[in-house]
Structure formats: C-alpha cells, structure tokens
Design a protein around this motif. Structure first.
Motif, PDB file in Angstrom:
ATOM      1  N   GLU A   1       0.822  -1.214   0.000  1.00  0.00           N
ATOM      2  CA  GLU A   1       0.000   0.000   0.000  1.00  0.00           C
ATOM      3  C   GLU A   1       0.856   1.264   0.000  1.00  0.00           C
ATOM      4  O   GLU A   1       1.804   1.371   0.778  1.00  0.00           O
ATOM      5  CB  GLU A   1      -0.891  -0.005   1.243  1.00  0.00           C
ATOM      6  CG  GLU A   1      -1.918   1.111   1.252  1.00  0.00           C
ATOM      7  CD  GLU A   1      -2.955   0.879   2.326  1.00  0.00           C
ATOM      8  OE1 GLU A   1      -2.646   0.234   3.335  1.00  0.00           O
ATOM      9  OE2 GLU A   1      -4.088   1.373   2.142  1.00  0.00           O
ATOM     10  N   CYS A   2       0.503   2.207  -0.880  1.00  0.00           N
ATOM     11  CA  CYS A   2       1.275   3.448  -0.960  1.00  0.00           C
ATOM     12  C   CYS A   2       0.782   4.444   0.090  1.00  0.00           C
ATOM     13  O   CYS A   2      -0.172   4.187   0.818  1.00  0.00           O
ATOM     14  CB  CYS A   2       1.177   4.043  -2.364  1.00  0.00           C
ATOM     15  SG  CYS A   2      -0.441   4.734  -2.741  1.00  0.00           S
ATOM     16  N   ARG A   3       1.411   5.601   0.142  1.00  0.00           N
ATOM     17  CA  ARG A   3       1.105   6.585   1.173  1.00  0.00           C
ATOM     18  C   ARG A   3      -0.263   7.225   1.011  1.00  0.00           C
ATOM     19  O   ARG A   3      -0.729   7.953   1.883  1.00  0.00           O
ATOM     20  CB  ARG A   3       2.206   7.656   1.217  1.00  0.00           C
ATOM     21  CG  ARG A   3       3.619   7.094   1.382  1.00  0.00           C
ATOM     22  CD  ARG A   3       3.795   6.270   2.649  1.00  0.00           C
ATOM     23  NE  ARG A   3       3.673   7.064   3.859  1.00  0.00           N
ATOM     24  CZ  ARG A   3       4.643   7.777   4.393  1.00  0.00           C
ATOM     25  NH1 ARG A   3       5.820   7.799   3.838  1.00  0.00           N
ATOM     26  NH2 ARG A   3       4.441   8.471   5.494  1.00  0.00           N
ATOM     27  N   GLU A   4      -0.925   6.984  -0.135  1.00  0.00           N
ATOM     28  CA  GLU A   4      -2.301   7.476  -0.307  1.00  0.00           C
ATOM     29  C   GLU A   4      -3.271   6.683   0.559  1.00  0.00           C
ATOM     30  O   GLU A   4      -4.405   7.104   0.795  1.00  0.00           O
ATOM     31  CB  GLU A   4      -2.734   7.377  -1.772  1.00  0.00           C
ATOM     32  CG  GLU A   4      -1.867   8.174  -2.745  1.00  0.00           C
ATOM     33  CD  GLU A   4      -1.960   9.668  -2.508  1.00  0.00           C
ATOM     34  OE1 GLU A   4      -3.061  10.137  -2.152  1.00  0.00           O
ATOM     35  OE2 GLU A   4      -0.930  10.355  -2.665  1.00  0.00           O
ATOM     36  N   LYS A   5      -2.859   5.470   0.941  1.00  0.00           N
ATOM     37  CA  LYS A   5      -3.638   4.598   1.825  1.00  0.00           C
ATOM     38  C   LYS A   5      -5.028   4.274   1.281  1.00  0.00           C
ATOM     39  O   LYS A   5      -6.009   4.267   2.003  1.00  0.00           O
ATOM     40  CB  LYS A   5      -3.721   5.204   3.234  1.00  0.00           C
ATOM     41  CG  LYS A   5      -2.339   5.403   3.856  1.00  0.00           C
ATOM     42  CD  LYS A   5      -2.392   5.592   5.351  1.00  0.00           C
ATOM     43  CE  LYS A   5      -2.816   6.982   5.720  1.00  0.00           C
ATOM     44  NZ  LYS A   5      -2.650   7.229   7.165  1.00  0.00           N
TER      45      LYS A   5
ATOM     46  N   MET B   1      -3.901  -1.659  -1.565  1.00  0.00           N
ATOM     47  CA  MET B   1      -2.547  -2.137  -1.867  1.00  0.00           C
ATOM     48  C   MET B   1      -2.352  -2.294  -3.372  1.00  0.00           C
ATOM     49  O   MET B   1      -3.136  -2.961  -4.046  1.00  0.00           O
ATOM     50  CB  MET B   1      -2.329  -3.507  -1.209  1.00  0.00           C
ATOM     51  CG  MET B   1      -2.370  -3.494   0.302  1.00  0.00           C
ATOM     52  SD  MET B   1      -2.265  -5.179   0.973  1.00  0.00           S
ATOM     53  CE  MET B   1      -3.983  -5.699   0.927  1.00  0.00           C
ATOM     54  N   HIS B   2      -1.291  -1.687  -3.910  1.00  0.00           N
ATOM     55  CA  HIS B   2      -0.950  -1.851  -5.324  1.00  0.00           C
ATOM     56  C   HIS B   2      -0.374  -3.246  -5.567  1.00  0.00           C
ATOM     57  O   HIS B   2       0.319  -3.805  -4.694  1.00  0.00           O
ATOM     58  CB  HIS B   2       0.127  -0.842  -5.735  1.00  0.00           C
ATOM     59  CG  HIS B   2      -0.368   0.553  -5.897  1.00  0.00           C
ATOM     60  ND1 HIS B   2      -1.116   0.929  -6.989  1.00  0.00           N
ATOM     61  CD2 HIS B   2      -0.228   1.660  -5.136  1.00  0.00           C
ATOM     62  CE1 HIS B   2      -1.391   2.235  -6.885  1.00  0.00           C
ATOM     63  NE2 HIS B   2      -0.880   2.697  -5.761  1.00  0.00           N
ATOM     64  N   PHE B   3      -0.576  -3.759  -6.793  1.00  0.00           N
ATOM     65  CA  PHE B   3       0.021  -5.036  -7.171  1.00  0.00           C
ATOM     66  C   PHE B   3       1.512  -4.814  -7.436  1.00  0.00           C
ATOM     67  O   PHE B   3       1.880  -3.993  -8.285  1.00  0.00           O
ATOM     68  CB  PHE B   3      -0.673  -5.591  -8.417  1.00  0.00           C
ATOM     69  CG  PHE B   3      -0.178  -6.944  -8.814  1.00  0.00           C
ATOM     70  CD1 PHE B   3      -0.306  -8.018  -7.952  1.00  0.00           C
ATOM     71  CD2 PHE B   3       0.417  -7.153 -10.050  1.00  0.00           C
ATOM     72  CE1 PHE B   3       0.154  -9.278  -8.305  1.00  0.00           C
ATOM     73  CE2 PHE B   3       0.873  -8.407 -10.418  1.00  0.00           C
ATOM     74  CZ  PHE B   3       0.740  -9.466  -9.550  1.00  0.00           C
TER      75      PHE B   3
ATOM     76  N   PRO C   1      -7.170   6.008 -11.137  1.00  0.00           N
ATOM     77  CA  PRO C   1      -5.762   6.421 -11.032  1.00  0.00           C
ATOM     78  C   PRO C   1      -5.382   6.787  -9.604  1.00  0.00           C
ATOM     79  O   PRO C   1      -6.185   7.344  -8.862  1.00  0.00           O
ATOM     80  CB  PRO C   1      -5.702   7.661 -11.932  1.00  0.00           C
ATOM     81  CG  PRO C   1      -6.884   7.566 -12.834  1.00  0.00           C
ATOM     82  CD  PRO C   1      -7.943   6.838 -12.066  1.00  0.00           C
ATOM     83  N   CYS C   2      -4.141   6.436  -9.233  1.00  0.00           N
ATOM     84  CA  CYS C   2      -3.656   6.758  -7.883  1.00  0.00           C
ATOM     85  C   CYS C   2      -2.648   7.901  -7.995  1.00  0.00           C
ATOM     86  O   CYS C   2      -1.749   7.844  -8.846  1.00  0.00           O
ATOM     87  CB  CYS C   2      -3.008   5.519  -7.262  1.00  0.00           C
ATOM     88  SG  CYS C   2      -2.512   5.785  -5.543  1.00  0.00           S
ATOM     89  N   PRO C   3      -2.772   8.922  -7.158  1.00  0.00           N
ATOM     90  CA  PRO C   3      -1.855  10.066  -7.250  1.00  0.00           C
ATOM     91  C   PRO C   3      -0.379   9.697  -7.086  1.00  0.00           C
ATOM     92  O   PRO C   3       0.492  10.465  -7.456  1.00  0.00           O
ATOM     93  CB  PRO C   3      -2.310  10.975  -6.087  1.00  0.00           C
ATOM     94  CG  PRO C   3      -3.697  10.549  -5.779  1.00  0.00           C
ATOM     95  CD  PRO C   3      -3.777   9.087  -6.106  1.00  0.00           C
ATOM     96  N   CYS C   4      -0.072   8.506  -6.532  1.00  0.00           N
ATOM     97  CA  CYS C   4       1.330   8.148  -6.309  1.00  0.00           C
ATOM     98  C   CYS C   4       2.055   7.846  -7.611  1.00  0.00           C
ATOM     99  O   CYS C   4       3.276   7.785  -7.642  1.00  0.00           O
ATOM    100  CB  CYS C   4       1.444   6.944  -5.371  1.00  0.00           C
ATOM    101  SG  CYS C   4       1.120   5.360  -6.152  1.00  0.00           S
ATOM    102  N   GLY C   5       1.293   7.599  -8.695  1.00  0.00           N
ATOM    103  CA  GLY C   5       1.916   7.316  -9.992  1.00  0.00           C
ATOM    104  C   GLY C   5       2.017   5.843 -10.319  1.00  0.00           C
ATOM    105  O   GLY C   5       2.306   5.474 -11.453  1.00  0.00           O
TER     106      GLY C   5
END
Ligand SMILES: [Zn+2]
Length: 442
Positions: free
Chosen positions: A257-261, A264-266, A322-326
């Motif tokens: 999981e990225c900091r956007e919470k 969890m990304h694959f 889309p997730c802001p983390c990229g």
C-alpha cells in the motif's frame, strides 16, 4: 506524483492496460515448460484435454484452464516426492525451502531456486517501497526468520538499505525497548499484534503516540485495512498504517500500500499474473472499480514449483481509478478469507466484515470479537452469535449490544445475537487472530 519514490518506475508506472500484453510471452514460455517438465501439470492439464502449448494459447485464454487448489498440491506428496509433483528441478538446485505452518499438522513446503529468491526480493522491494520504506529508516521487524516465507522481507530490508532491528515475534519488552532506546521509526508486524502492543503500553503508562514511530507496516491478516482498526492503531501509535499482502505458494509481499492509503498496489508485475473470480462459480470477474472476488494467481517466471491459476482464498475489493502516487496497477483491500465465509440465510458474511463494523463502536468496544457458530459448516441459521469485548473500563451497556446488532443488520443484512464480554477475556495472538470460534458448533 513523485517518481523517485517508486522502486521500479519503468514497470510500476507503465500503463496497466499494457501489462497483459507484456506478460504474454513469459506466460507462453512458462506454460510450455509446465507441459514439458512438471509432472503435476502434465497430468492435470492432460486430464483436461490440454497437451500442447497451442492448446494453452495465451493469457487472454487463461480462464479456460483448470484452477489449482492447495489440497491438490498436498495430495501429490509422497515419501519419494516430499514437496509434491509440482517441483521441477532436482533438490540440489533448490536454494531455499520454506515451510508453512500447515493446519493439518504436516508442513507444506515452498521451494525456491536462487533466481526465484531474487525475484521474491524484487517484488517485496516494490511493495515495501510503496509504503515509503527507504534507506536510513530504523525498522523493527517482528517476523520470525525461521521456517516461514515471512523471512524473505528480512532480505528485502537489506536490499532497501534500512537499519534493521529484528526483535522476533511475541517479544513485546524487546520491541518497546527498541522503540524507546533506539528510536525506531518503522515497525513491521501483524495488526492484531500492533493492537496488543498498544494495550500493553497503556497498561504500563507508556505513551506510544509520543514515541519515535512514524510508520506501521502491517501484514499477515486483513485487519490493518479495516477503517476503524486502522484509525485505532494510528491514534494509539501516532503513526501511519499501511499494509502488505502476499501468499506463500506464489510470492511474499505481492501487494503493497502506498502513502495514499487507498488499497494495496500489485507489486508482482512481470513475475505473477492475477485474476479475480467468483468463489462460488469460478467464473472470471471483470477488474473494475469496486469489483469484489477471490484472487487467483499464475506464476509467469517461477522456476522451482510454478503454479497455474492458484486459488488464494483471499476475497478482495478492487480499485482501478488512477492513484496520485503514480503507480498504475490496480489496488485491493482484503475483505476476508473465502474459507471463513459463512452463509446466513443466503447472505455471504465475512467475520472480518463483522469485526470492521463492530470496531466503529470503539472505544466502547476493544476491537476483539469472536463469531461463534452454532452449527458446523459454512451454512448458518440466524441469529449468528457474535461475542464482543467491551473496551477497557467500559460498562456492559445493553443498548450497546442493540446498537451493534442494528448496525450489522443494516450493513450486512445479517441477524446476529450480540454477547458483550469483559475487556481482555477473548484470546489475543501475536500472529494471526482467529475470528471464528467453532467450539460451540454441533
Ligand atoms: Zn498509489
């Protein structure tokens, strides 16, 4: 977006729509190898009328292949083939053999070649990297390095360049000392253990929220993704909580999981292909925003004991926005285990979903519950008995039981019978908590 924070930006930020096409050649090579060298799959696919790579075809036709179940692997073990017939190379080429705890008494083995181990570490680096773990962090781990696949993240922490402080499992004194004396900023543990440590500190007058910890990396069970549990942990520790998830037979830390919470990304791109299925019918579920189903995994380049369409029993909700983390891969949150799912008057109920809703009543409740079915098997008649622990120094308020009952009925369409019990009276475990107590089932 901060591409510098992504461990493998070329892979992790590539448009997700291109992933399947990119994976197709590896899948075809792997399928050809299974048909040539895997006794397990030669027999299994042969029985389904699949004998050549042309019969298998490409990833877009994967749904026509049979699933692989954990029990089948177990059943293929013999004294001559103690790992199972899905093992391809001779044992002399295997670099590490992990074992799972095994609910049936005999451990299941997870063999890896040297290159498989390197792949697992590469996946795990992406996963922990997504949670923001980076060189210079002071990280306390509570995973036993021993026989379990959870030992691989220990290698990963080396690769990420953190200052790693292993304290082992269940040693709360040592964990808290590492926080107080070494000023650790990151802790890797299970959510139930994180909760236990928080209670342990409260009982000893230690202000955990004021300590050095900024980040909890939780894994091993679904609780860390439940909003109420996460909120409690974040408040108690004064830290961000992100989670990771893997599965021993396929790969550790497959999701991170990225900091956007927001799930969890694959992290297994290029190494593992995943599908979503309806656990009852086995039919594919379209991967779109809000879809739910069971995760099914296929190794794309595993060497030691590659698996095809392996049923994980992990039931998840998927986000594709889309997730802001990229990072462009879909995100998931585990709702529960397909194996734990109960059916109460035709309604699917996950004990983890019950716990998530009960936790909304914190601090009146402690967050520890037990579902205590009256009948054996997954089909249950209402009301479903649920034991709920009250919070520390909280009264036994009959109105609380009624509020919980109403909340569960409204949210899950399930009728329950709520029994409140004293704080601390349900068992805690330092590893995975067991939400279903079958001791009263007849
Ligand atoms: Zn993200």
């Amino acid at each position: 977006m901060n591409p510098a924070a992504i461990v493998d930006p070329e892979v992790e930020a590539r448009p997700w729509g291109e992933q399947q096409r990119a994976d197709d050649p590896a899948y075809r090579r792997q399928a050809a190898r299974l048909l040539a060298d895997s006794h397990f799959y030669k027999a299994k696919l042969g029985a389904a009328g699949i004998h050549t790579p042309a019969d298998v075809s490409g990833l877009d036709a994967i749904a026509q292949l049979p699933f692989t179940e954990k029990d089948e692997l177990r059943a293929s073990r013999t004294p001559d083939e103690p790992i199972g017939t899905h093992l391809i190379p001779p044992l002399s080429e295997i670099s590490r053999i992990f074992s799972t705890s095994g609910t049936t008494g005999t451990p299941s083995y997870v063999p890896l070649t040297r290159d498989d181990l390197a792949d697992w570490i590469a996946v795990s680096r992406r996963s922990y990297g997504a949670s923001g773990v980076t060189a210079g962090n002071r990280l306390v781990s509570t995973y036993g390095a021993g026989p379990f696949v959870a030992g691989v993240p220990l290698d990963t922490f080396n690769a990420l360049g953190v200052t790693h402080i292993p304290v082992g499992s269940g040693n709360t004194d040592r964990l808290v000392a590492a926080v107080q004396l070494l000023k650790a900023d990151t802790i890797a543990l299970t959510p139930s253990y994180a909760l236990h440590v928080a209670e342990w500190c409260v009982a000893r007058g230690i202000d955990l929220a004021a300590c050095s910890v900024q980040r909890l990396l939780v894994a091993g069970e679904p609780g860390g993704g439940e909003p109420a549990t996460r909120k409690r942990l974040e408040e108690a520790w004064g830290a961000d909580v992100t989670e990771a998830m893997g599965i021993g037979d396929i790969c550790v830390s497959l999701w991170g999981e990225c900091r956007e919470k927001q799930g969890m990304h694959f992290s297994g791109r290029g190494f593992v292909h995943f599908e979503l299925i309806d656990p009852q019918t086995g039919t594919p579920v379209e991967m779109k925003e809000g879809a739910t189903g069971e995760l099914v995994y296929t190794h794309l380049r595993h060497r030691a004991a590659p698996l095809l369409r392996f049923r994980s029993r992990d039931h998840v909700v998927v986000w594709t926005s889309p997730c802001p983390c990229g990072r462009t891969s879909p995100r998931v949150r585990c709702i529960g285990r397909t194996d734990d799912m109960l059916i109460v008057r035709a309604v699917n109920v996950f004990p983890t979903a019950i716990r998530a809703l009960v936790n909304e009543f914190s601090p009146a409740v402690s967050g520890v519950i037990a579902v205590r079915p009256r009948a054996k098997g997954f089909r249950q008649d209402p009301p479903l008995p649920v034991i709920v622990e009250v919070g520390e120094d909280q009264p036994f308020d009959p109105a609380l039981a009624e509020h919980i009952r109403t909340r569960l009925r409204d949210a899950l369409s399930v009728t329950t019978e709520i029994t409140l019990v004293a704080h601390g009276s349900l068992p805690r475990t330092s590893y995975k908590s067991h939400l279903v107590d079958w001791s009263q089932a007849v």
